[in-house]
Design an enzyme around this catalytic site. Structure first.
Site, PDB file in Angstrom:
ATOM      1  N   GLY A  35      43.653  93.306  77.449  1.00 10.78           N
ATOM      2  CA  GLY A  35      43.612  91.855  77.574  1.00 10.78           C
ATOM      3  C   GLY A  35      42.667  91.465  78.687  1.00 10.78           C
ATOM      4  CB  CYS A  36      42.811  88.700  81.095  1.00  9.41           C
ATOM      5  SG  CYS A  36      42.022  88.132  82.605  1.00  9.41           S
TER       6      CYS A  36
END
Length: 177
Positions: free
Chosen positions: A11-12
């Site tokens: 993800g981020c």
């Protein structure tokens, strides 16, 4: 001292980087992009979801202190590997859960880690194991982002901070002092 490399996407990259910089045996963590066909993508290009790159971190570690298998177990514990192309509110292939093994040994360990960690989830792990690809460091302002912006960035306050709190409680004995 021997150093090894792990490249993971969960993800981020602000979240993933913030977790791994705190672990003993981790020598360096760099946010960047991997897995797409074009060279030198920008943050804006990757965020569009059209480049095929994932937001990822490149981890230099001392395998005498922390193993690749341990890094993978922490990776599976600190993000949701059961959501395809999504982490929380971040949606798109750039936020996929993926491993980029650096060699055949790491590829085998990645497969074993998925099998081992499946027992911790009630849905199938969808983390992909992808071929090693060119690594592109993210822009300078993304490096150590949580450390320098955590208190004033809403995303960091709402998402990264709580993730780190949980991580620190679970892995207190593994943190740098």
């Amino acid at each position: 001292m021997q150093k090894d490399i792990a490249i993971i996407a969960g993800g981020c990259f602000w979240c993933t980087e913030a977790v791994f910089v705190e672990l003993r045996g981790i020598e360096a963590v760099e946010s960047g992009y991997i897995g797409g066909p074009g060279a030198n993508p920008s943050y804006e290009q990757v965020c569009s979801g059209r480049t095929g790159h994932a937001e990822a971190v490149r981890i230099e570690f001392n395998p005498d202190v922390i193993s690749y298998a341990e890094i993978l177990d922490i990776f599976f514990h600190t993000h949701d590997p059961t959501t395809l192309n999504r982490q929380g509110g971040d949606t798109g292939t750039q936020y996929r859960s993926a491993l980029f093994p650096q060699n055949a040994i790491q590829a085998g360990e990645a497969e074993a880690a998925i099998s081992r960690n499946q027992a911790n989830w009630d849905r199938p792990i969808v983390t992909s194991i992808e071929a090693n690809a060119p690594w592109y460091p993210a822009e300078a302002y993304h490096q150590r982002y949580f450390e320098t912006n955590g208190a004033k960035n809403g995303y960091c306050v709402a998402v990264v901070g709580p993730k780190l709190t949980k991580f620190r409680k679970t892995y207190a004995d593994r943190l740098k002092r």
